[in-house]
Design a protein around this motif. Structure first.
Motif, PDB file in Angstrom:
ATOM      1  N   PRO A 245       0.835  -1.211   0.000  1.00 52.41           N
ATOM      2  CA  PRO A 245       0.000   0.000   0.000  1.00 52.41           C
ATOM      3  C   PRO A 245       0.866   1.256   0.000  1.00 52.41           C
ATOM      4  CG  PRO A 245       0.129  -0.917   2.205  1.00 52.41           C
ATOM      5  CD  PRO A 245       0.824  -1.903   1.314  1.00 52.41           C
ATOM      6  N   THR A 246       0.254   2.362  -0.396  1.00 53.92           N
ATOM      7  CA  THR A 246       1.006   3.611  -0.388  1.00 53.92           C
ATOM      8  C   THR A 246       1.437   3.935   1.045  1.00 53.92           C
ATOM      9  OG1 THR A 246      -1.055   4.867  -0.225  1.00 53.92           O
ATOM     10  CG2 THR A 246      -0.101   4.555  -2.432  1.00 53.92           C
ATOM     11  N   LEU A 247       2.581   4.586   1.152  1.00 51.56           N
ATOM     12  CA  LEU A 247       3.274   4.698   2.432  1.00 51.56           C
ATOM     13  C   LEU A 247       2.945   5.983   3.184  1.00 51.56           C
ATOM     14  CD1 LEU A 247       5.485   3.374   4.269  1.00 51.56           C
ATOM     15  CD2 LEU A 247       7.159   4.745   2.994  1.00 51.56           C
ATOM     16  N   THR A 248       2.494   5.826   4.430  1.00 48.29           N
ATOM     17  CA  THR A 248       2.433   6.963   5.346  1.00 48.29           C
ATOM     18  C   THR A 248       3.867   7.309   5.730  1.00 48.29           C
ATOM     19  OG1 THR A 248       0.267   6.374   6.260  1.00 48.29           O
ATOM     20  CG2 THR A 248       1.697   7.715   7.640  1.00 48.29           C
ATOM     21  N   THR A 249       4.212   8.578   5.665  1.00 46.55           N
ATOM     22  CA  THR A 249       5.608   8.953   5.875  1.00 46.55           C
ATOM     23  C   THR A 249       5.718  10.396   6.345  1.00 46.55           C
ATOM     24  OG1 THR A 249       7.807   8.985   4.803  1.00 46.55           O
ATOM     25  CG2 THR A 249       5.931   9.684   3.471  1.00 46.55           C
ATOM     26  N   VAL A 250       6.882  10.736   6.852  1.00 43.63           N
ATOM     27  CA  VAL A 250       7.184  12.111   7.246  1.00 43.63           C
ATOM     28  C   VAL A 250       7.855  12.798   6.064  1.00 43.63           C
ATOM     29  CG1 VAL A 250       8.472  13.601   8.814  1.00 43.63           C
ATOM     30  CG2 VAL A 250       7.438  11.487   9.668  1.00 43.63           C
ATOM     31  N   ARG A 251       7.226  13.849   5.577  1.00 43.76           N
ATOM     32  CA  ARG A 251       7.769  14.553   4.416  1.00 43.76           C
ATOM     33  C   ARG A 251       8.880  15.503   4.835  1.00 43.76           C
ATOM     34  NH1 ARG A 251       7.091  19.457   1.612  1.00 43.76           N
ATOM     35  NH2 ARG A 251       7.578  19.215  -0.605  1.00 43.76           N
ATOM     36  N   THR A 252      10.030  15.370   4.189  1.00 48.14           N
ATOM     37  CA  THR A 252      11.105  16.352   4.344  1.00 48.14           C
ATOM     38  C   THR A 252      11.320  16.999   2.975  1.00 48.14           C
ATOM     39  OG1 THR A 252      12.770  14.629   3.957  1.00 48.14           O
ATOM     40  CG2 THR A 252      12.265  15.173   6.232  1.00 48.14           C
ATOM     41  N   PRO A 253      11.171  18.291   2.865  1.00 48.02           N
ATOM     42  CA  PRO A 253      11.257  18.957   1.558  1.00 48.02           C
ATOM     43  C   PRO A 253      12.703  19.113   1.096  1.00 48.02           C
ATOM     44  CG  PRO A 253      10.843  20.571   3.268  1.00 48.02           C
ATOM     45  CD  PRO A 253      10.821  19.229   3.950  1.00 48.02           C
ATOM     46  N   THR A 254      13.316  18.004   0.702  1.00 47.45           N
ATOM     47  CA  THR A 254      14.744  17.998   0.363  1.00 47.45           C
ATOM     48  C   THR A 254      15.057  18.952  -0.786  1.00 47.45           C
ATOM     49  OG1 THR A 254      14.886  15.697   1.083  1.00 47.45           O
ATOM     50  CG2 THR A 254      16.682  16.523  -0.296  1.00 47.45           C
ATOM     51  N   ARG A 255      14.213  18.978  -1.801  1.00 47.05           N
ATOM     52  CA  ARG A 255      14.482  19.859  -2.938  1.00 47.05           C
ATOM     53  C   ARG A 255      14.445  21.325  -2.512  1.00 47.05           C
ATOM     54  NH1 ARG A 255      11.997  19.070  -9.011  1.00 47.05           N
ATOM     55  NH2 ARG A 255      12.879  20.963  -9.960  1.00 47.05           N
ATOM     56  N   GLU A 256      13.467  21.685  -1.693  1.00 53.41           N
ATOM     57  CA  GLU A 256      13.361  23.052  -1.186  1.00 53.41           C
ATOM     58  C   GLU A 256      14.571  23.404  -0.325  1.00 53.41           C
ATOM     59  OE1 GLU A 256      11.710  26.779   0.257  1.00 53.41           O
ATOM     60  OE2 GLU A 256      11.536  25.592  -1.570  1.00 53.41           O
ATOM     61  N   ILE A 257      15.025  22.447   0.477  1.00 55.78           N
ATOM     62  CA  ILE A 257      16.195  22.672   1.330  1.00 55.78           C
ATOM     63  C   ILE A 257      17.437  22.883   0.476  1.00 55.78           C
ATOM     64  CG2 ILE A 257      17.737  21.495   2.950  1.00 55.78           C
ATOM     65  CD1 ILE A 257      15.126  20.251   4.156  1.00 55.78           C
ATOM     66  N   GLY A 258      17.575  22.110  -0.594  1.00 58.06           N
ATOM     67  CA  GLY A 258      18.712  22.296  -1.497  1.00 58.06           C
ATOM     68  C   GLY A 258      18.707  23.672  -2.135  1.00 58.06           C
ATOM     69  N   ARG A 259      17.526  24.110  -2.571  1.00 61.91           N
ATOM     70  CA  ARG A 259      17.441  25.439  -3.176  1.00 61.91           C
ATOM     71  C   ARG A 259      17.818  26.515  -2.170  1.00 61.91           C
ATOM     72  NH1 ARG A 259      14.428  29.241  -2.548  1.00 61.91           N
ATOM     73  NH2 ARG A 259      12.910  28.055  -1.339  1.00 61.91           N
ATOM     74  N   LEU A 260      17.320  26.389  -0.971  1.00 62.19           N
ATOM     75  CA  LEU A 260      17.622  27.374   0.058  1.00 62.19           C
ATOM     76  C   LEU A 260      19.117  27.378   0.392  1.00 62.19           C
ATOM     77  CD1 LEU A 260      16.558  29.420   2.114  1.00 62.19           C
ATOM     78  CD2 LEU A 260      16.198  27.514   3.695  1.00 62.19           C
ATOM     79  N   ALA A 261      19.721  26.193   0.455  1.00 60.38           N
ATOM     80  CA  ALA A 261      21.137  26.093   0.801  1.00 60.38           C
ATOM     81  C   ALA A 261      22.006  26.814  -0.218  1.00 60.38           C
ATOM     82  CB  ALA A 261      21.549  24.625   0.912  1.00 60.38           C
ATOM     83  N   VAL A 262      21.732  26.599  -1.501  1.00 58.45           N
ATOM     84  CA  VAL A 262      22.591  27.224  -2.508  1.00 58.45           C
ATOM     85  C   VAL A 262      22.323  28.726  -2.615  1.00 58.45           C
ATOM     86  CG1 VAL A 262      21.174  26.951  -4.601  1.00 58.45           C
ATOM     87  CG2 VAL A 262      23.670  26.754  -4.740  1.00 58.45           C
ATOM     88  N   GLU A 263      21.081  29.130  -2.381  1.00 57.84           N
ATOM     89  CA  GLU A 263      20.795  30.569  -2.381  1.00 57.84           C
ATOM     90  C   GLU A 263      21.502  31.255  -1.219  1.00 57.84           C
ATOM     91  OE1 GLU A 263      16.569  31.017  -2.407  1.00 57.84           O
ATOM     92  OE2 GLU A 263      16.418  30.737  -4.583  1.00 57.84           O
TER      93      GLU A 263
END
Length: 351
Positions: free
Chosen positions: A302-320
């Motif tokens: 079944p589809t997975l209940t999970t904790v979302r971490t916005p990795t792509r958003e974090i990467g964008r913020l890090a490089v900015e």
């Protein structure tokens, strides 16, 4: 009589070769320095001048030469991504975020996979930075959690930003992912469903995130009068294979848990596979929660209940942050962990 070419046509005909910054300056009627400022997104250019220069750049299809820019500025317009991470989707999502933040900046991305346990780890990292003459680097877990790497950046004068689950450096060098909050979200969800026999599948101890996710998980359980039994704790490696192995061990217990919180989605997927192999139904017999909410989470069955971490958003913020282009208007909550409830969790079966 033939028609004389317009200035624009003459410009195009006269630039069959690759256009240079000097050509842009001449056609726009500005100095080379002003063109350079526009290319590098400097705010110190009037809007009408910027628009005129950008129009000439677009007309000629001008693209800055990274090597020439590197010679002019004494450094390359390159940003490095340094990682030692067994989860390929994390690396891909981080790369996408960095590229989002670098768009229209003139910078390019280079990647450096490494092995923190190698005796040549620091020497290899230094050689990579010096060979590429990098503008700066983004350090991701578990490299970002290694104080030796941060000290090396300071020693050689390389700009850097660390992505980590807790604050390890000054604000200009840090993006904190606050994984402890994600562990709390997972525990609250399972406790509210009525589970009391809950297992935790951790990542490797060399990752600070493993400890933070467990700490948050146990904190939230304790606040609800529950505890994490030692027998229900297994150590994985943030890999699918370790999820299968540890999942089997937990599900084959005589008094097996009714819920398992896995430290990332790869291991959670392994737990689902182990359950299928053993004939254990999810979520009827055991609930499973992951961490990350990468693409795999919504494609499992079944589809997975999970904790979302916005990795792509974090990467964008890090490089900015690294480039000094950070937008302070964005909501900081957008980079915090949050629970995504799907089909892999349900109240425990009555026995």
């Amino acid at each position: 009589m033939s028609k004389s070419p317009t200035p624009e046509e003459g410009a195009s005909e006269g630039l069959r070769r690759r256009p240079t910054i000097n050509d842009i300056a001449r056609l726009a009627g500005v100095s080379k320095k002003t063109v350079s400022r526009v290319i590098n997104a400097s705010p110190f250019v009037r809007d009408d001048t910027r628009e005129r220069i950008q129009a000439v750049i677009a007309e000629l299809g001008f693209a800055p030469d990274p090597q020439a820019r590197g010679l002019a500025y004494g450094r390359a317009f390159l940003i490095g991504l340094v990682y030692d991470n067994p989860n390929p989707q994390y690396v891909v999502n981080m790369q996408l975020g960095l590229l989002d933040g670098m768009r229209n900046s003139g910078f390019e991305l280079v990647v450096h996979p490494c092995d923190r346990s190698s005796p040549t780890f620091l020497d290899d990292l230094r050689a990579f930075i010096e060979r590429q003459r990098l503008y700066g680097v983004v350090l991701t877990p578990s490299v970002s959690e290694d104080e030796r790497a941060a000290k090396l950046m300071a020693d050689i004068g390389c700009a850097y930003v660390r992505v980590a689950s807790v604050t390890l450096d000054t604000p200009d060098h840090m993006i904190e992912t606050r994984d402890r909050l994600g562990g709390r979200e997972a525990a609250a969800h399972l406790a509210e469903l009525g589970h009391t026999k809950i297992a935790f599948l951790s990542g490797p101890p060399t990752f600070r995130s493993s400890h933070e996710r467990r700490s948050g998980f146990e904190e939230a359980l304790n606040e609800r009068g529950l505890s994490l039994a030692k027998a229900y704790v297994a150590e994985g490696a943030y890999t699918y294979e370790s999820g299968v192995e540890c999942g089997r061990a937990l599900l084959e217990m005589a008094d097996r848990p009714t819920a398992i919180f896995a430290g990332n989605d790869e291991m959670a997927a392994g737990v689902l596979q182990a359950a299928r192999q053993l004939g254990v139904r999810v979520p009827e017999d055991v609930s499973v929660v992951g961490f990350d909410d990468f693409q795999i989470a919504s494609r499992l069955w079944p589809t997975l209940t999970t904790v979302r971490t916005p990795t792509r958003e974090i990467g964008r913020l890090a490089v900015e942050r690294l480039m000094g282009r950070e937008d302070d208007s964005r909501d900081p909550k957008s980079r915090l962990p949050s629970l995504v409830v799907r089909e892999s969790t349900a109240p425990p079966a009555k026995r």
